[in-house]
Design a protein around this motif. Structure first.
Motif, PDB file in Angstrom:
ATOM      1  N   VAL A  45       0.840  -1.188   0.000  1.00  0.00           N
ATOM      2  CA  VAL A  45       0.000   0.000   0.000  1.00  0.00           C
ATOM      3  C   VAL A  45       0.879   1.243   0.000  1.00  0.00           C
ATOM      4  O   VAL A  45       2.001   1.223   0.508  1.00  0.00           O
ATOM      5  N   ALA A  46       0.401   2.311  -0.617  1.00  0.00           N
ATOM      6  CA  ALA A  46       1.015   3.636  -0.503  1.00  0.00           C
ATOM      7  C   ALA A  46      -0.110   4.651  -0.409  1.00  0.00           C
ATOM      8  O   ALA A  46      -1.161   4.474  -1.030  1.00  0.00           O
ATOM      9  N   HIS A  47       0.107   5.691   0.387  1.00  0.00           N
ATOM     10  CA  HIS A  47      -0.945   6.677   0.634  1.00  0.00           C
ATOM     11  C   HIS A  47      -0.811   7.867  -0.336  1.00  0.00           C
ATOM     12  O   HIS A  47      -0.491   7.662  -1.502  1.00  0.00           O
ATOM     13  N   HIS A  48      -1.049   9.080   0.122  1.00  0.00           N
ATOM     14  CA  HIS A  48      -1.180  10.165  -0.861  1.00  0.00           C
ATOM     15  C   HIS A  48       0.129  10.873  -1.162  1.00  0.00           C
ATOM     16  O   HIS A  48       0.157  11.823  -1.942  1.00  0.00           O
ATOM     17  N   ASN A  49       1.252  10.413  -0.578  1.00  0.00           N
ATOM     18  CA  ASN A  49       2.507  11.114  -0.797  1.00  0.00           C
ATOM     19  C   ASN A  49       3.678  10.172  -0.591  1.00  0.00           C
ATOM     20  O   ASN A  49       3.609   9.244   0.213  1.00  0.00           O
ATOM     21  N   THR A  50       4.760  10.435  -1.321  1.00  0.00           N
ATOM     22  CA  THR A  50       5.999   9.710  -1.090  1.00  0.00           C
ATOM     23  C   THR A  50       7.171  10.608  -1.477  1.00  0.00           C
ATOM     24  O   THR A  50       6.975  11.744  -1.932  1.00  0.00           O
ATOM     25  N   ASP A  51       8.389  10.110  -1.274  1.00  0.00           N
ATOM     26  CA  ASP A  51       9.579  10.888  -1.596  1.00  0.00           C
ATOM     27  C   ASP A  51      10.653   9.959  -2.151  1.00  0.00           C
ATOM     28  O   ASP A  51      10.366   8.798  -2.482  1.00  0.00           O
ATOM     29  N   ILE A  52      11.880  10.422  -2.238  1.00  0.00           N
ATOM     30  CA  ILE A  52      12.939   9.594  -2.806  1.00  0.00           C
ATOM     31  C   ILE A  52      13.239   8.380  -1.942  1.00  0.00           C
ATOM     32  O   ILE A  52      13.770   7.367  -2.427  1.00  0.00           O
ATOM     33  N   TRP A  53      12.841   8.431  -0.641  1.00  0.00           N
ATOM     34  CA  TRP A  53      13.100   7.320   0.272  1.00  0.00           C
ATOM     35  C   TRP A  53      11.930   6.355   0.305  1.00  0.00           C
ATOM     36  O   TRP A  53      11.910   5.419   1.090  1.00  0.00           O
ATOM     37  N   ARG A  54      10.930   6.591  -0.542  1.00  0.00           N
ATOM     38  CA  ARG A  54       9.821   5.671  -0.801  1.00  0.00           C
ATOM     39  C   ARG A  54       9.002   5.334   0.446  1.00  0.00           C
ATOM     40  O   ARG A  54       8.641   4.175   0.679  1.00  0.00           O
ATOM     41  N   ILE A  55       8.692   6.353   1.228  1.00  0.00           N
ATOM     42  CA  ILE A  55       7.788   6.143   2.357  1.00  0.00           C
ATOM     43  C   ILE A  55       6.401   5.808   1.819  1.00  0.00           C
ATOM     44  O   ILE A  55       6.010   6.245   0.728  1.00  0.00           O
ATOM     45  N   THR A  56       5.634   5.031   2.592  1.00  0.00           N
ATOM     46  CA  THR A  56       4.323   4.592   2.108  1.00  0.00           C
ATOM     47  C   THR A  56       3.195   4.799   3.117  1.00  0.00           C
ATOM     48  O   THR A  56       2.032   4.585   2.795  1.00  0.00           O
ATOM     49  N   SER A  57       3.519   5.201   4.350  1.00  0.00           N
ATOM     50  CA  SER A  57       2.470   5.489   5.331  1.00  0.00           C
ATOM     51  C   SER A  57       1.941   6.906   5.117  1.00  0.00           C
ATOM     52  O   SER A  57       2.582   7.731   4.456  1.00  0.00           O
ATOM     53  N   PRO A  58       0.772   7.218   5.695  1.00  0.00           N
ATOM     54  CA  PRO A  58       0.180   8.536   5.467  1.00  0.00           C
ATOM     55  C   PRO A  58       1.005   9.662   6.078  1.00  0.00           C
ATOM     56  O   PRO A  58       1.715   9.458   7.072  1.00  0.00           O
ATOM     57  N   ILE A  59       0.915  10.847   5.483  1.00  0.00           N
ATOM     58  CA  ILE A  59       1.577  12.042   5.994  1.00  0.00           C
ATOM     59  C   ILE A  59       0.561  13.175   6.119  1.00  0.00           C
ATOM     60  O   ILE A  59      -0.581  13.048   5.689  1.00  0.00           O
ATOM     61  N   ASP A  60       0.993  14.268   6.684  1.00  0.00           N
ATOM     62  CA  ASP A  60       0.195  15.480   6.907  1.00  0.00           C
ATOM     63  C   ASP A  60      -0.831  15.230   8.008  1.00  0.00           C
ATOM     64  O   ASP A  60      -0.500  15.242   9.172  1.00  0.00           O
ATOM     65  N   PHE A  61      -2.106  14.983   7.656  1.00  0.00           N
ATOM     66  CA  PHE A  61      -3.152  14.789   8.652  1.00  0.00           C
ATOM     67  C   PHE A  61      -4.286  14.032   7.976  1.00  0.00           C
ATOM     68  O   PHE A  61      -4.308  13.871   6.750  1.00  0.00           O
ATOM     69  N   ALA A  62      -5.233  13.570   8.779  1.00  0.00           N
ATOM     70  CA  ALA A  62      -6.240  12.626   8.291  1.00  0.00           C
ATOM     71  C   ALA A  62      -7.024  13.148   7.088  1.00  0.00           C
ATOM     72  O   ALA A  62      -7.234  12.425   6.109  1.00  0.00           O
TER      73      ALA A  62
END
Length: 819
Positions: free
Chosen positions: A432-449
């Motif tokens: 799964v990947a949420h609404h944002n990622t970066d060069i380090w390929r994060i996949t959990s949600p960021i910002d706020f709900a």
């Protein structure tokens, strides 16, 4: 005698005019951005972009103080990290029950506490600038600068005290360095100093004949900056004197000089660093220095043109409008309705995609590869609830398929990284990947709900894999990416849950989720349902094509039957949520529920006319003005609604100058599109939108000129691609296609759709379903129409459809049948 004198005088005037153009500027061609003033040093959006996929530069063209603002695609803040909150899986059933009970505020609070961490993505960062100081050049005349899209080169020319100075800048596709050639019309007339300007922690020193800057990516949100990079600058000159000190480089008394800029970082991949940044930079610099500028330029242009030159477009001329600089053309567009400016903006989007996304590299970010800040807006990272996807909408249709490859690699990375997130937050299989990622390929949600609790980013990205297959028919590619598609489907199969309020229908929904950036917290959001439908059905089709496990295919198809259909609400709109919550006065920039219309293919005027009309109503309610990227989306949506005049109206909203006098403008002087601030997805959306007005292939056939506006009377396009591996060349007069050529790159049945009858050898009237799986859309039909859908009377132009079995590599010619 008087007549002869007049002729001689006229001849002298013409000769003087041509001499003036030769000495003091170049006649602008159709595919050049040009200006009669330098960029303002404080207005980055006036500088001109060059790039080769890895290295980017913004060229200001200031005579006395040139600035080359630099970027390298792997210079980011932070280092390898994860942002999974281990509390997510435990809180999940509680959050889901709160949503089903209507306690969305409490659900929101619990999601913020259990699914989010203190890290919200790392920023893409500038490499600083190389600044060139030219003593005595503050008072100049006959200024001219341009960006030549045909050759991917920026040029500047001006005179000081009768001496003509020129600068040519490329980000070389051949040598992978930035090269700047400077020349003086007077022997020995060129003198300047070069130095670095950089906001990161850095040192500057001399290394042989190079001036070197070593900098670092910054610490961010508790993650230590691990990227280390070196910028090496060196110069060659046949005459004059070159001095390299510990903090600057000086050239004096030269007739011409060639400057080379090379950047290397310690980045290896999203999980690791440790490469030798110095060696990366020095090796490329050393190789490039061995060539003369003319050879380097020739090789650069040849490689670039292989991609850019495939697609030709002519939407008509300006019809007597005087030559104006690009910024004046944008300012005057409302009056001139200059079709050549739309052609230029369309091709500029292709230029930007080529320059910011090349095989083996990173995908284009929110600003492509150009960014002048350490903390840019939205970190200039990858927003995957539309923006990153929009970056690649032009890739296949405008014949730039290889630019898609960096995105495919990122999807593969996310397919690995997202497995841990799927387990930690959902207790699910797959990834799964949420609404944002970066060069380090994060996949959990960021910002706020309300913005980030959207687990469909990876699902949307995975559609690009299927689209590439539809355009190319490359079964080996499909075999390679099938595990990624299967992993995305596995997540859905193990995460979808029954909706307790619709037990009689046995609907399965995703929860918690949101309609992107447009709350409330919900279950069974319309866009989610559309994406789930696409993911499961396309994975099932891939499974069948590749001869994979039939039991798994059956599981996918059974789940598809339980996905809630789209619904039409009380305002005759396509509902954005499972519940009828839409407000017709809401002009929110996101129109996520229209994904099924574009870029999806679930809504059709021919098979789902009620949903088609409801989509039109929803889009009308949202209004025609929006942020730059939203305008780009709306051009495509109105094209899919087969309304060329309305699509053109949206293009008009894009072509408004964005500067200090007009905060509501959507195109900056350098043709970057404005959110505001600058987001490159608007450029890419506009390019895709123009292509969608000229050709569509998502709905069972190759539709010629489906959404032609009245103002594009006469025109030509070649190299435009359709699904099924077809490449089309055609011209039109009064909005109707005339000469049509179709190259079949892989063979298969060609179904042509036209508003006018066609003739051609072997062409037969189409009957039944199209046997070409690459052109035959997933049959949504009744499964996607809610029982209460009741809109009727959809008015459509008559269409003509023809079939022709084609042979791989053969070109077919068609013409309008005389009526």
């Amino acid at each position: 005698m008087a007549y002869q004198k007049i002729r001689v005088l006229a001849l002298l005037i013409v000769c003087t005019l041509f001499l003036t153009l030769a000495l003091y500027g170049q006649k602008p061609t159709a595919l050049k951005l040009w200006y009669d003033k330098p960029a303002n040093a404080k207005v980055w959006e006036q500088a001109l972009p060059v790039g080769n996929g890895r290295l980017g530069a913004m060229v200001y063209g200031i005579p006395e103080r040139e600035m080359l603002q630099l970027n390298e695609e792997t210079i980011w803040g932070g280092g390898p990290y994860r942002n999974d909150n281990k509390k997510g899986a435990e809180a999940l059933p509680v959050v889901q029950q709160l949503i089903f009970d209507g306690n969305t505020h409490e659900a929101d609070e619990l999601v913020n506490a259990s699914f989010f961490t203190k890290t919200h993505g790392m920023p893409f960062q500038t490499a600083g600038s190389l600044v060139l100081n030219f003593p005595g050049h503050a008072h100049y005349q006959h200024y001219y600068r341009e960006l030549d899209l045909d050759r991917a080169i920026a040029k500047i020319s001006y005179t000081v005290d009768g001496i003509r100075y020129t600068r040519e800048i490329i980000s070389s596709f051949a040598d992978d360095v930035i090269i700047m050639h400077l020349a003086s019309s007077k022997k020995g007339g060129l003198t300047f100093e070069a130095e670095y300007s950089n906001s990161s922690k850095h040192t500057v020193f001399r290394n042989g004949n190079s001036l070197v800057l070593e900098g670092r990516g910054s610490d961010h949100e508790g993650v230590d900056g691990k990227i280390v990079y070196q910028t090496h600058t060196s110069v060659k000159s046949r005459d004059g004197k070159i001095e390299v000190a510990n903090d600057k480089l000086k050239v004096s008394g030269a007739t011409s000089a060639t400057l080379y800029i090379s950047i290397g970082t310690n980045f290896i991949d999203y999980k690791s660093i440790g490469a030798d940044q110095a060696a990366k930079a020095s090796v490329k610099l050393g190789t490039a220095r061995k060539k003369g500028f003319e050879k380097a330029l020739s090789q650069h242009v040849a490689l670039y043109a292989k991609q850019f030159g495939r697609f030709k477009l002519d939407l008509g001329s300006r019809g007597g409008v005087k030559d104006e600089s690009t910024v004046e053309r944008i300012k005057n567009f409302k009056t001139t309705q200059d079709p050549a400016l739309i052609t230029l903006l369309t091709q500029f989007g292709r230029y930007l995609l080529i320059c910011s996304s090349q095989p083996g590299g990173r995908p284009a970010t929110l600003q492509g590869i150009w960014n002048n800040a350490m903390q840019p807006a939205w970190d200039s990272k990858y927003t995957i609830n539309i923006n990153t996807e929009m970056n690649y909408w032009p890739a296949e249709v405008t014949n730039l398929s290889e630019t898609h490859q960096p995105l495919f690699q990122m999807i593969k990375d996310l397919g690995e990284s997202g497995q841990e997130t799927a387990k930690a937050l959902y207790g699910s299989e797959g990834w799964v990947a949420h609404h944002n990622t970066d060069i380090w390929r994060i996949t959990s949600p960021i910002d706020f709900a309300a913005a980030g609790m959207w687990p469909m980013g990876g699902i949307w990205l995975a559609q690009h894999l299927w689209e590439h297959y539809l355009y190319t028919g490359n079964t080996e590619f499909l075999r390679q990416v099938y595990p990624i598609m299967k992993g995305a489907s596995d997540f859905l199969l193990t995460t979808l849950i029954p909706h307790p309020k619709h037990e009689d229908k046995e609907w399965m929904v995703l929860s918690p989720s949101i309609s992107p950036e447009h709350g409330p917290m919900s279950a069974g959001v319309t866009m989610d349902n559309q994406l789930v439908f696409d993911m499961l059905t396309r994975t099932a089709l891939a499974n069948e094509i590749l001869g994979e496990d039939t039991v798994y295919r059956d599981n996918l198809q059974e789940m598809v039957k339980r996905i809630p259909p789209m619904h039409i609400g009380k305002y005759t709109q396509l509902q954005e949520w499972l519940e009828d919550l839409d407000d017709p006065k809401n002009e929110h920039r996101h129109v996520s529920h229209l994904y099924g219309l574009y870029p999806g293919n679930q809504i059709s005027p021919y098979t789902t006319p009620e949903l088609f009309e409801a989509s039109r109503n929803s889009l009308t309610y949202r209004g025609d003005m929006a942020t730059g990227w939203s305008i780009g989306w709306k051009v495509n949506l109105w094209a899919r609604l087969l309304d060329g005049n309305h699509a053109y109206k949206i293009v008009n909203n894009m072509l408004t100058i964005a500067d200090r006098e007009n905060r509501d403008g959507r195109t900056y002087p350098n043709m970057f599109t404005a959110h505001p601030p600058f987001q490159i997805d608007g450029n890419f959306g506009l390019t895709a939108g123009v292509a969608e007005m000229l050709l569509q292939s998502h709905d069972g056939a190759v539709h010629l000129l489906p959404a032609m506006p009245d103002v594009w009377h006469t025109g030509f396009v070649s190299g435009i691609k359709a699904r099924g591996g077809f490449e089309i060349e055609m011209n039109w007069v009064d909005g109707e296609a005339e000469g049509i050529k179709v190259l079949s790159s892989i063979g298969g049945n060609l179904r042509l759709r036209s508003y006018v009858p066609l003739s051609g050898k072997g062409l037969k009237e189409a009957t039944g379903e199209n046997p070409n799986v690459l052109l035959n859309p997933i049959a949504a039909v009744k499964a996607l129409i809610s029982p209460e859908a009741s809109l009727k009377g959809n008015k459509l132009r008559r269409i003509y459809e023809y079939d022709l079995p084609t042979i791989r590599g053969k070109t077919y010619n068609f013409s309008v049948k005389k009526r």
